[in-house]
Design a protein around this motif. Structure first.
Motif, short mmCIF file in Angstrom:
data_model
loop_
_atom_site.label_atom_id
_atom_site.label_comp_id
_atom_site.label_asym_id
_atom_site.label_seq_id
_atom_site.Cartn_x
_atom_site.Cartn_y
_atom_site.Cartn_z
N MET A 1 0.88 -1.22 -0.05
CA MET A 1 -0.04 -0.05 -0.02
C MET A 1 1.01 1.12 -0.06
O MET A 1 0.50 2.23 -0.59
CB MET A 1 -0.90 0.07 1.02
N GLU A 2 2.35 1.23 0.55
CA GLU A 2 2.72 2.32 0.82
C GLU A 2 3.35 2.72 -0.70
O GLU A 2 3.43 3.79 -0.98
CB GLU A 2 3.91 1.87 1.77
N LEU A 3 3.71 1.60 -1.21
CA LEU A 3 4.45 1.92 -2.68
C LEU A 3 3.24 2.49 -3.62
O LEU A 3 3.55 3.50 -4.18
CB LEU A 3 4.59 0.63 -3.45
N LEU A 4 1.90 2.12 -3.60
CA LEU A 4 0.94 2.82 -4.18
C LEU A 4 0.59 4.08 -3.81
O LEU A 4 0.32 5.04 -4.59
CB LEU A 4 -0.39 1.89 -4.24
N MET A 5 0.42 4.50 -2.37
CA MET A 5 0.14 5.72 -1.90
C MET A 5 1.39 6.72 -2.05
O MET A 5 1.03 7.81 -2.53
CB MET A 5 0.09 5.55 -0.39
N SER A 6 2.71 6.36 -2.16
CA SER A 6 3.62 7.45 -2.59
C SER A 6 3.63 7.52 -4.00
O SER A 6 4.57 8.34 -4.52
CB SER A 6 4.76 6.70 -2.05
N ASN A 7 3.12 6.99 -4.86
CA ASN A 7 2.84 6.97 -6.30
C ASN A 7 1.45 7.01 -6.78
O ASN A 7 0.90 6.29 -7.87
CB ASN A 7 3.69 5.96 -7.15
N PRO A 8 0.61 7.96 -6.34
CA PRO A 8 -0.68 7.79 -6.61
C PRO A 8 -1.05 7.91 -8.28
O PRO A 8 -0.33 8.97 -8.71
CB PRO A 8 -1.35 8.95 -5.87
N ARG A 9 -1.76 7.54 -8.68
CA ARG A 9 -2.30 7.50 -10.23
C ARG A 9 -1.07 7.21 -11.27
O ARG A 9 -1.42 7.61 -12.20
CB ARG A 9 -2.92 8.81 -10.53
N HIS A 10 -0.20 6.68 -10.67
CA HIS A 10 0.97 6.28 -11.63
C HIS A 10 0.79 4.55 -11.49
O HIS A 10 0.66 3.99 -10.57
CB HIS A 10 2.51 6.66 -10.79
N LEU A 11 1.15 4.17 -12.62
CA LEU A 11 0.90 2.70 -12.83
C LEU A 11 2.23 1.97 -12.51
O LEU A 11 3.34 2.45 -12.79
CB LEU A 11 0.89 2.41 -14.42
N ILE A 12 1.95 1.06 -11.41
CA ILE A 12 3.20 0.25 -11.03
C ILE A 12 3.04 -1.07 -11.45
O ILE A 12 1.84 -1.68 -11.18
CB ILE A 12 3.26 0.24 -9.63
N THR A 13 3.94 -1.66 -12.01
CA THR A 13 3.94 -3.20 -12.65
C THR A 13 4.00 -4.23 -11.31
O THR A 13 4.77 -3.90 -10.39
CB THR A 13 5.00 -3.46 -13.52
N SER A 14 3.27 -5.39 -11.67
CA SER A 14 3.41 -6.18 -10.80
C SER A 14 4.71 -6.62 -10.16
O SER A 14 5.50 -7.20 -9.29
CB SER A 14 2.48 -7.46 -11.20
N GLU A 15 5.75 -6.75 -11.31
CA GLU A 15 7.04 -7.13 -11.53
C GLU A 15 7.98 -6.12 -10.66
O GLU A 15 8.68 -6.46 -9.57
CB GLU A 15 7.60 -7.25 -12.68
N HIS A 16 7.55 -4.84 -10.59
CA HIS A 16 7.95 -3.65 -9.81
C HIS A 16 7.63 -4.02 -8.40
O HIS A 16 8.56 -3.83 -7.55
CB HIS A 16 7.67 -2.52 -10.40
N MET A 17 6.58 -4.01 -8.15
CA MET A 17 5.97 -4.45 -6.72
C MET A 17 6.86 -5.66 -6.16
O MET A 17 7.28 -5.55 -5.17
CB MET A 17 4.59 -4.51 -6.54
N LEU A 18 7.05 -6.79 -6.76
CA LEU A 18 7.66 -7.88 -6.48
C LEU A 18 9.00 -7.64 -6.06
O LEU A 18 9.51 -7.99 -4.89
CB LEU A 18 7.41 -8.96 -7.49
N GLU A 19 9.66 -6.69 -7.01
CA GLU A 19 11.12 -6.60 -6.49
C GLU A 19 11.38 -5.60 -5.29
O GLU A 19 12.10 -6.00 -4.67
CB GLU A 19 11.77 -5.96 -7.82
N LYS A 20 10.30 -4.58 -5.27
CA LYS A 20 10.43 -3.63 -4.35
C LYS A 20 10.07 -4.15 -2.82
O LYS A 20 10.95 -3.87 -1.92
CB LYS A 20 9.64 -2.45 -4.64
N ILE A 21 9.09 -4.98 -2.82
CA ILE A 21 8.76 -5.64 -1.67
C ILE A 21 9.41 -6.67 -1.32
O ILE A 21 9.60 -6.80 -0.05
CB ILE A 21 7.07 -5.75 -1.60
#
Length: 71
Positions: A1-21
């Motif tokens: 959620m933090e990743l999404l909240m820090s980048n509102p309205r920006h598209l974040i790929t599943s792969e990017h989430m996987l790598e970051k988290i």
């Protein structure tokens, strides 16, 4: 959620989430991201939050902030 909240309205790929988290060396699959997105959506719905997680097919997820209003 933090990743999404820090980048509102920006598209974040599943792969990017996987790598970051979970990290680059993780053996976690992208389906783990899908499961957690599902959990987050349920939590947001239960809270009647003014935001929602929007999926863009084969692209990723973004946090959409709704308009304020009376419920």
């Amino acid at each position: 959620m933090e990743l999404l909240m820090s980048n509102p309205r920006h598209l974040i790929t599943s792969e990017h989430m996987l790598e970051k988290i979970w990290g680059y060396d993780s053996e976690a699959q992208v389906s783990v991201v899908w499961a957690y997105i599902s959990y987050l959506r349920k939590k947001l719905a239960a809270l009647r939050a003014n935001v929602r997680i929007r999926a863009s097919r084969n692209a990723g997820y973004s946090l959409e902030i709704g308009e304020g209003g009376d419920d």
